[in-house]
Design a protein around this motif. Structure first.
Motif, PDB file in Angstrom:
ATOM      1  N   VAL A 121     -15.731  55.809  34.429  1.00 44.28           N
ATOM      2  CA  VAL A 121     -16.223  55.464  35.759  1.00 44.28           C
ATOM      3  C   VAL A 121     -17.408  56.361  36.106  1.00 44.28           C
ATOM      4  O   VAL A 121     -18.391  55.923  36.686  1.00 44.28           O
ATOM      5  CB  VAL A 121     -15.089  55.604  36.799  1.00 44.28           C
ATOM      6  CG1 VAL A 121     -15.602  55.389  38.193  1.00 44.28           C
ATOM      7  CG2 VAL A 121     -13.975  54.617  36.469  1.00 44.28           C
ATOM      8  N   THR A 122     -17.308  57.626  35.718  1.00 42.22           N
ATOM      9  CA  THR A 122     -18.395  58.565  36.012  1.00 42.22           C
ATOM     10  C   THR A 122     -19.261  58.765  34.767  1.00 42.22           C
ATOM     11  O   THR A 122     -18.741  59.049  33.703  1.00 42.22           O
ATOM     12  CB  THR A 122     -17.817  59.951  36.392  1.00 42.22           C
ATOM     13  OG1 THR A 122     -16.789  59.757  37.352  1.00 42.22           O
ATOM     14  CG2 THR A 122     -18.895  60.862  36.928  1.00 42.22           C
TER      15      THR A 122
ATOM     16  N   GLY B 263     -16.666  61.608  31.116  1.00 41.75           N
ATOM     17  CA  GLY B 263     -15.392  61.874  30.467  1.00 41.75           C
ATOM     18  C   GLY B 263     -15.485  61.737  28.955  1.00 41.75           C
ATOM     19  O   GLY B 263     -16.436  61.167  28.426  1.00 41.75           O
TER      20      GLY B 263
ATOM     21  N   LEU C 184       3.449  61.641  39.103  1.00 41.06           N
ATOM     22  CA  LEU C 184       3.995  60.564  38.265  1.00 41.06           C
ATOM     23  C   LEU C 184       5.091  61.074  37.327  1.00 41.06           C
ATOM     24  O   LEU C 184       5.700  60.302  36.596  1.00 41.06           O
ATOM     25  CB  LEU C 184       2.875  59.910  37.445  1.00 41.06           C
ATOM     26  CG  LEU C 184       1.762  59.243  38.251  1.00 41.06           C
ATOM     27  CD1 LEU C 184       0.687  58.686  37.325  1.00 41.06           C
ATOM     28  CD2 LEU C 184       2.323  58.130  39.133  1.00 41.06           C
TER      29      LEU C 184
HETATM   30  N1  LIG Z   1      -0.777  59.043  40.582  1.00 46.41           N
HETATM   31  C1  LIG Z   1      -1.910  59.735  40.456  1.00 46.41           C
HETATM   32  N2  LIG Z   1      -3.054  59.117  40.139  1.00 46.41           N
HETATM   33  C2  LIG Z   1      -4.182  59.840  40.022  1.00 46.41           C
HETATM   34  C3  LIG Z   1      -4.194  61.244  40.214  1.00 46.41           C
HETATM   35  N3  LIG Z   1      -5.460  61.681  40.025  1.00 46.41           N
HETATM   36  C4  LIG Z   1      -6.199  60.601  39.719  1.00 46.41           C
HETATM   37  N4  LIG Z   1      -5.449  59.479  39.718  1.00 46.41           N
HETATM   38  C5  LIG Z   1      -5.882  58.100  39.426  1.00 46.41           C
HETATM   39  O1  LIG Z   1      -6.350  58.044  38.099  1.00 46.41           O
HETATM   40  C6  LIG Z   1      -7.448  57.128  37.991  1.00 46.41           C
HETATM   41  C7  LIG Z   1      -8.646  57.808  37.380  1.00 46.41           C
HETATM   42  O2  LIG Z   1      -9.142  58.783  38.260  1.00 46.41           O
HETATM   43  P1  LIG Z   1     -10.652  59.296  38.209  1.00 46.41           P
HETATM   44  O3  LIG Z   1     -10.754  60.436  39.157  1.00 46.41           O
HETATM   45  O4  LIG Z   1     -11.612  58.176  38.362  1.00 46.41           O
HETATM   46  O5  LIG Z   1     -10.691  59.840  36.712  1.00 46.41           O
HETATM   47  P2  LIG Z   1     -11.931  60.498  35.931  1.00 46.41           P
HETATM   48  O6  LIG Z   1     -11.350  61.588  35.092  1.00 46.41           O
HETATM   49  O7  LIG Z   1     -13.013  60.881  36.889  1.00 46.41           O
HETATM   50  O8  LIG Z   1     -12.346  59.290  35.002  1.00 46.41           O
HETATM   51  P3  LIG Z   1     -13.808  58.876  34.391  1.00 46.41           P
HETATM   52  O9  LIG Z   1     -14.857  59.145  35.405  1.00 46.41           O
HETATM   53  O10 LIG Z   1     -13.600  57.424  34.120  1.00 46.41           O
HETATM   54  O11 LIG Z   1     -13.948  59.675  33.141  1.00 46.41           O
HETATM   55  C8  LIG Z   1      -7.709  56.607  39.411  1.00 46.41           C
HETATM   56  O12 LIG Z   1      -7.039  55.383  39.551  1.00 46.41           O
HETATM   57  C9  LIG Z   1      -7.061  57.687  40.272  1.00 46.41           C
HETATM   58  O13 LIG Z   1      -6.636  57.171  41.517  1.00 46.41           O
HETATM   59  C10 LIG Z   1      -2.957  61.882  40.563  1.00 46.41           C
HETATM   60  O14 LIG Z   1      -2.850  63.087  40.752  1.00 46.41           O
HETATM   61  N5  LIG Z   1      -1.859  61.083  40.655  1.00 46.41           N
END
Ligand SMILES: Nc1nc2c(ncn2[C@@H]2O[C@H](COP(=O)(O)OP(=O)(O)OP(=O)(O)O)[C@@H](O)[C@H]2O)c(=O)[nH]1
Ligand SMILES: [Mg+2]
Length: 352
Positions: free
Chosen positions: A204-205, A228, A295
């Motif tokens: 996403v990022t 990522g 989770l």
């Molecule tokens: N249940 C739960 N979901 C989470 C938590 N942190 C993130 N998520 C979910 O995990 C998914 C990915 O979160 P992002 O923050 O976009 O992950 P990222 O590491 O930035 O991912 P990229 O930018 O794609 O590399 C999203 O649907 C979030 O809502 C958490 O602590 N608990």
């Protein structure tokens, strides 16, 4: 295979089936064995697929043969990831880097593409105009690669200046690293109200975001969120994204975000380690944030932050030093994490 399905989904495809084969080595000509290829072909009438995605890099020959046998488009993992990156790139820097990676991927595959087209066109000789066309195309692509590299170099210089300025300001930088979808952006948002876009998709990022943050001891740090990582990250991506990834070399501390709830958490950590080693970043001070702990809890009852941290801090094994349990989406464990950052930074910046 589940991750590949997620990648396919992220790229806008609908998954209608999957096929796995165990082979000591993939076959040179078709990647799959003969029987498997038959099986894949017979699945076509059942599922109606119009594209097949392989979880590995295919050689140009394998790809071409597969397309001939199956009569549908055949894509490999690298092309799929490049496609996702191309959709995601927002800034000029991101776009240049993706374009470079795409051209580098395409270059060795050009020859195959042309003879492929010729055969579809009725089997005209394999030499002749086609070959010179390949040469022309190769030269065009090579020129383009050259130009993209020069443009990226400009961006890099600009970034370097910016980083030097930042360095002079003396504010320490904490860089988030981790597997795609681990929750890096969610954590940045939770810590700093950054408003970075978060989604349950992969990559996403792509473009880095930096925010200012105040630590418990009132000192200030900059925290950066960036692209990522993933298992088998195409090398063309790693080299093309050097400008972005170089930000990591300037970080005072790397904050490795792990999706603890993933059944593949261990392999994902290993993939991150491998890429950090590749980038020569193994010696950087490191903090690990074990994320998504919400989770990991029995969903039959409701938990608050204190209960969750208490329960998980020694299940299944005690959490080691420099590691914090967090839930970025519930904002649990953030105080502990910030204290950890504080502690590490004061060790680094302490006068010797
Ligand atoms: N249940 C739960 N979901 C989470 C938590 N942190 C993130 N998520 C979910 O995990 C998914 C990915 O979160 P992002 O923050 O976009 O992950 P990222 O590491 O930035 O991912 P990229 O930018 O794609 O590399 C999203 O649907 C979030 O809502 C958490 O602590 N608990
Ligand atoms: Mg993100």
């Amino acid at each position: 295979m589940q991750e590949l399905a997620q990648l396919a989904n992220t790229a806008g495809a609908k998954v209608v089936g999957k096929l796995v084969q165990r082979l000591p080595v993939p076959t040179k000509t078709h990647y799959l064995g003969e029987g498997k290829l038959e099986e894949l072909l017979s699945l076509k009438s059942i599922t109606g697929y119009n594209v097949v995605i392989f979880d590995d890099e295919l050689s140009p020959l394998q790809q071409r043969n597969l397309e001939d046998s199956l009569n549908v488009k055949v894509i490999d993992r690298v092309a799929l990831i490049l496609d996702i990156f191309a959709r995601r790139a927002q800034t000029r820097e991101g776009q240049l880097q993706v374009e470079l990676a795409q051209h580098q991927y395409l270059y060795p595959r050009l020859a195959g593409q042309w003879s492929h087209l010729e055969r579809l066109g009725g089997g005209i000789g394999t030499r002749g105009p086609g070959e010179s066309q390949i040469e022309t195309d190769r030269r065009i692509i090579q020129k383009k690669i050259h130009r993209l590299k020069a443009q990226i170099e400009q961006v890099r210089k600009h970034r370097l200046l910016y980083r030097q300025k930042r360095k002079r300001s003396g504010i320490p930088v904490v860089s988030l690293v981790g597997y795609t979808n681990a929750g890096k952006s969610t954590l940045l948002n939770a810590l700093s109200r950054a408003d970075v876009f978060v989604d349950d998709k992969l990559f996403v990022t792509l473009d880095p975001t930096t925010r200012r943050l105040t630590l418990p001891d009132r000192s200030t740090v900059l925290i950066t969120d960036t692209v990522g990582f993933i298992r088998k990250l195409p090398p063309t991506i790693v080299t093309s994204f050097r400008a972005t990834l170089e930000e990591l070399t300037e970080a005072s501390v790397l904050l490795h975000v792990v999706d603890l709830s993933s059944p593949d958490a261990a392999q994902q950590c290993q993939a991150v380690e491998d890429i950090l080693a590749d980038l020569d970043l193994m010696d950087k001070p490191r903090i690990t944030a074990l994320n998504k702990i919400d989770l990991m809890l029995d969903s039959g009852r409701s938990w608050n932050e204190e209960e969750a941290l208490d329960y998980l801090s020694d299940h299944p094994s005690p959490v080691s030093e420099n590691t914090a349990l967090v839930s970025a989406s519930k904002k649990w464990g953030l105080t502990g994490l910030l204290e950890l950052i504080n502690r590490i930074l004061s060790k680094i910046t302490a006068p010797v």
